[in-house]
Design a protein around this motif. Structure first.
Motif, PDB file in Angstrom:
ATOM      1  N   GLU A  97       0.727  -1.170   0.134  1.00 21.84           N
ATOM      2  CA  GLU A  97      -0.009  -0.141   0.082  1.00 21.84           C
ATOM      3  C   GLU A  97       0.921   1.226  -0.111  1.00 21.84           C
ATOM      4  OE1 GLU A  97      -2.433  -0.413   3.426  1.00 21.84           O
ATOM      5  OE2 GLU A  97      -3.597  -1.954   2.691  1.00 21.84           O
ATOM      6  N   ASN A  98       0.112   2.312  -0.416  1.00 18.30           N
ATOM      7  CA  ASN A  98       1.002   3.645  -0.654  1.00 18.30           C
ATOM      8  C   ASN A  98       2.435   3.596  -1.024  1.00 18.30           C
ATOM      9  OD1 ASN A  98       1.228   6.326  -0.001  1.00 18.30           O
ATOM     10  ND2 ASN A  98       2.463   6.099   1.809  1.00 18.30           N
ATOM     11  N   GLU A 120      -5.075   5.223  -6.964  1.00 22.35           N
ATOM     12  CA  GLU A 120      -5.290   5.186  -5.567  1.00 22.35           C
ATOM     13  C   GLU A 120      -4.054   4.337  -4.956  1.00 22.35           C
ATOM     14  OE1 GLU A 120      -7.156   1.514  -6.966  1.00 22.35           O
ATOM     15  OE2 GLU A 120      -6.954   3.692  -7.512  1.00 22.35           O
ATOM     16  N   LYS A 121      -3.298   3.539  -5.544  1.00 21.88           N
ATOM     17  CA  LYS A 121      -2.447   2.577  -4.971  1.00 21.88           C
ATOM     18  C   LYS A 121      -1.093   3.208  -5.195  1.00 21.88           C
ATOM     19  CE  LYS A 121      -4.882  -1.719  -6.590  1.00 21.88           C
ATOM     20  NZ  LYS A 121      -5.043  -2.214  -5.116  1.00 21.88           N
ATOM     21  N   SER A 123       1.921   6.433  -4.601  1.00 26.26           N
ATOM     22  CA  SER A 123       2.083   7.657  -3.850  1.00 26.26           C
ATOM     23  C   SER A 123       2.988   8.383  -4.567  1.00 26.26           C
ATOM     24  CB  SER A 123       2.341   7.145  -2.411  1.00 26.26           C
ATOM     25  OG  SER A 123       3.678   6.501  -2.561  1.00 26.26           O
ATOM     26  N   ALA A 231      -2.553  10.593 -10.037  1.00 27.02           N
ATOM     27  CA  ALA A 231      -2.869  11.339  -8.888  1.00 27.02           C
ATOM     28  C   ALA A 231      -1.686  11.921  -7.956  1.00 27.02           C
ATOM     29  CB  ALA A 231      -3.866  10.933  -8.109  1.00 27.02           C
ATOM     30  N   CYS A 232      -0.627  11.041  -8.230  1.00 24.23           N
ATOM     31  CA  CYS A 232       0.444  11.360  -7.277  1.00 24.23           C
ATOM     32  C   CYS A 232       1.330  12.454  -8.037  1.00 24.23           C
ATOM     33  CB  CYS A 232       1.076  10.043  -7.050  1.00 24.23           C
ATOM     34  SG  CYS A 232       1.950   9.138  -8.232  1.00 24.23           S
ATOM     35  N   GLN A 294      -3.005  15.846  -2.037  1.00 29.37           N
ATOM     36  CA  GLN A 294      -3.620  14.811  -2.514  1.00 29.37           C
ATOM     37  C   GLN A 294      -4.660  15.369  -3.582  1.00 29.37           C
ATOM     38  OE1 GLN A 294      -2.271  11.931  -2.614  1.00 29.37           O
ATOM     39  NE2 GLN A 294      -3.404  11.278  -4.193  1.00 29.37           N
ATOM     40  N   ILE A 297      -8.731  11.578  -7.625  1.00 29.20           N
ATOM     41  CA  ILE A 297      -8.840  10.738  -8.863  1.00 29.20           C
ATOM     42  C   ILE A 297      -9.534  11.211  -9.940  1.00 29.20           C
ATOM     43  CG2 ILE A 297      -9.164   8.279  -9.451  1.00 29.20           C
ATOM     44  CD1 ILE A 297      -8.366   7.595  -6.546  1.00 29.20           C
TER      45      ILE A 297
END
Length: 304
Positions: A97-98, A120-121, A123, A231-232, A294, A297
């Motif tokens: 995660e992250n 979402e996965k 970072s 998104a990151c 952040q 998305i």
């Protein structure tokens, strides 16, 4: 690398019926960092980067299907989507995660696609000379792509396996492709890229059919749609002497929500080998920088 407590661990997982290998550098309680190699390469080509980052990250470097110590796929065209699925299976099997992701060349395109499909996965995302689809690129008509693909498959089936009498000969071949490699680098890369054959010689570990490009691949519009979903924070790294176009002049940056470009002077396509100190410094700075905020998305249209 000599076997020792400092050496990474060889681990395996299942994806699509294949037994796939990844190199695990330990420190499992730290944030995960995935290093994705390029075409015809292998996970151990990341060793110098992994050693520099393992203190602060749980570094995992997969061998993509058909590469390194992973199984070859039978009757497969090794599409980008196949590699993305394999990454998804690795992330799921290890409960990552992250996740921060660094990809080189073809591995950069795999990483971009994964981050766009599953924003979402991820970072942080770093792409080392790996944007290979860009707005000015002209794509051959589908009938020509299929004809080329069929021809490539036939040629691969008839091609004799390339063999070497020693690892040093394989290193010579690598140095011929990239004159910037030191002898130590070339020997390390060749040691992990070659396997012994029944005749006492050596041959490449990768599946020769990887050279046949699948005719069905993502369109420019597909890529742009995926890039806009990332998104990151994203770092694009380009070698000043690479054969790939400059992402800035090629009009790539404007399709990302929050991307920056770093150009490495005097580096070709294999930037992490040509200028290792500069790449490690850039990675440490980018991966350690605080996240400014952040993004959603499903947000507004990205701006340059």
């Amino acid at each position: 690398m000599n076997a020792s407590s400092d050496a990474p661990q060889a681990r395996f997982y299942q994806s699509h019926g294949l037994r796939l290998h990844y190199t695990d550098w330990g420190n499992a309680s730290a944030p995960p960092l995935l290093l994705v190699h390029g075409g015809l390469d292998h996970s151990r080509s990341w060793d110098h980067v992994a050693r520099a980052l393992r203190t602060n990250f749980h570094v995992i470097a997969p061998d993509l299907r058909g590469h390194g110590d992973s199984e070859w796929a039978k009757g497969s065209s090794y599409s980008l989507a196949d590699h993305v699925y394999d990454l998804a299976c690795l992330v799921k099997s290890e409960s990552l995660e992250n996740l921060a992701v660094v990809g080189h060349s073809m591995g950069g395109m795999v990483s971009l696609t994964f981050a766009g499909a599953f924003p979402e996965k991820v970072s942080r995302l770093v792409v080392l000379d790996g944007v290979t689809n860009f707005p000015a690129r002209r794509v051959k008509p589908i009938d020509i792509r299929i004809a080329d693909w069929v021809g490539d498959l036939d040629k691969t089936a008839q091609r004799k396996t390339q063999r070497y009498s020693s690892v040093a000969d394989g290193a010579d071949r690598m140095s011929g492709r990239n004159a910037r490699l030191t002898r130590e680098q070339a020997m390390h890369l060749a040691t992990h890229a070659l396997k012994a054959d029944a005749d006492g010689g050596y041959c490449w570990k990768f599946d020769p059919y990887l050279r046949a490009r699948a005719p069905y691949r993502l369109s420019l519009e597909d890529n742009i749609a995926l890039w806009s979903r990332i998104a990151c924070p994203t770092l694009l790294v380009a070698g000043s002497e690479s054969f790939l176009p400059d992402p800035e002049t090629a009009g790539v940056l404007g399709h990302f929500r929050q991307a920056e470009l770093v150009k490495i002077e005097g580096a070709g396509h294999w930037v992490q080998h040509d200028k290792p100190a500069e790449i490690i410094s850039a990675l440490k700075t980018f991966l350690a920088a605080p996240v400014k905020g952040q993004l959603a998305i499903h947000g507004p249209t990205p701006v340059p």
